[in-house]
Design an enzyme around this catalytic site. Sequence first.
Site, PDB file in Angstrom:
ATOM      1  CB  CYS A 142      19.438 -51.288 124.566  1.00 23.91           C
ATOM      2  SG  CYS A 142      18.592 -52.807 125.074  1.00 23.91           S
TER       3      CYS A 142
ATOM      4  CD  GLU B 189      15.924 -46.362 129.118  1.00 27.68           C
ATOM      5  OE1 GLU B 189      14.781 -46.832 129.005  1.00 27.68           O
ATOM      6  OE2 GLU B 189      16.823 -46.910 129.805  1.00 27.68           O
TER       7      GLU B 189
ATOM      8  CB  CYS C 158      15.149 -54.402 129.838  1.00 30.42           C
ATOM      9  SG  CYS C 158      16.588 -54.567 130.887  1.00 30.42           S
TER      10      CYS C 158
ATOM     11  CB  SER D 132      19.370 -46.235 136.105  1.00 33.61           C
ATOM     12  OG  SER D 132      18.073 -46.418 136.628  1.00 33.61           O
ATOM     13  CG  ASN D 133      21.577 -51.768 135.610  1.00 34.28           C
ATOM     14  OD1 ASN D 133      22.160 -52.687 136.167  1.00 34.28           O
ATOM     15  ND2 ASN D 133      22.140 -51.054 134.643  1.00 34.28           N
TER      16      ASN D 133
ATOM     17  CB  SER E 170      27.025 -51.244 132.617  1.00 39.45           C
ATOM     18  OG  SER E 170      25.825 -50.773 132.061  1.00 39.45           O
TER      19      SER E 170
END
Length: 324
Positions: free
Chosen positions: A112, A142, A211, A240-241, A283
């Site tokens: 990304c 990440e 982000c 994670s998000n 995602s």
Amino acid sequence: MNAPFQDTPAGQARDALTVLIAAPRGFCAGVDRAIEIVERAIAKYGAPVYVRHEIVHNRFVVDDLKAKGAIFVEELDEVPDDMPVVFSAHGVPKSVPEEAQRRELTYVDATCPLVSKVHRQAERQVEAGRHIVFIGHKGHPEVIGTFGQVPEGQMTLVETVEDVADLDFTADTPLAFLTQTTLSVDDTYKIVAALKDRFPQIVGPKAEDICYATSNRQMAVKLIAPGSDLVLVIGAPNSSNSLRLVEVAERCGTSARLIQRAMDIDPAWLEGVGTVGITAGASAPETLVREVVDRLGEWRDVEEHTLVTAEEKMVFKLPRQLTA
């Protein structure tokens, strides 16, 4: 195991269920780009195309790409010689493309662009002589990728405010902080505040590392959660998000559950529930949101409302090698 679905007896009215759908939700620009990269790579190079690590953390997406000709592996040494490989959206250590070049593999980097921005910031801070305190979750791809951008020993991971208290840097140590892009906005704010309080000399990024999509999805959950009896977050357990969205809903005082598909919903969860909030991690495709709404409609009369907190128009360019 989910209780079996039972039809409502003839002539008996079904209970109503208000469904509040968060917006924004689901795919972000980085995920859209990563998926398209794999699809274009398959079209250009032919199947199979290898992908190092899940391109994004969603089983539905991964299975769909497998059916189109993608083969997912965890390490580069699992990729045969002369086969194309795509690096996942989470980013990889520098050693990975270096090894691909050494083996003369055709590779496409689907990192990304917002993660790549953090990578460049890490390099610049080390070049400026600063040690980096990185806020993130140990073991997340990440984090591994970002640590792999700088020499070993130049970056220290913190996950909590308590971790900040354990740091042993001196008052004159040149420091900088960076963050994983998919963290809790509220938690990160507290950790950054603790860092600045303890180390006034610490330097931060010019712009927020978390982000826009992560921030927007958390804000949308804060809008739907207070009016919901239950919030369903569609996402993977290693996303994670998505996990952060569950935490955000719970901090609003609402019961929340992470599900991957509609089949994961237990009808017992709806007992005494009049309003369900729905969101999806960055995602998770929109088709899974519709699947969940349809599933709820099998048990209750659904009245659907979409609550919008932001409009997203971000689009990231594809790698040149796939557009030529």
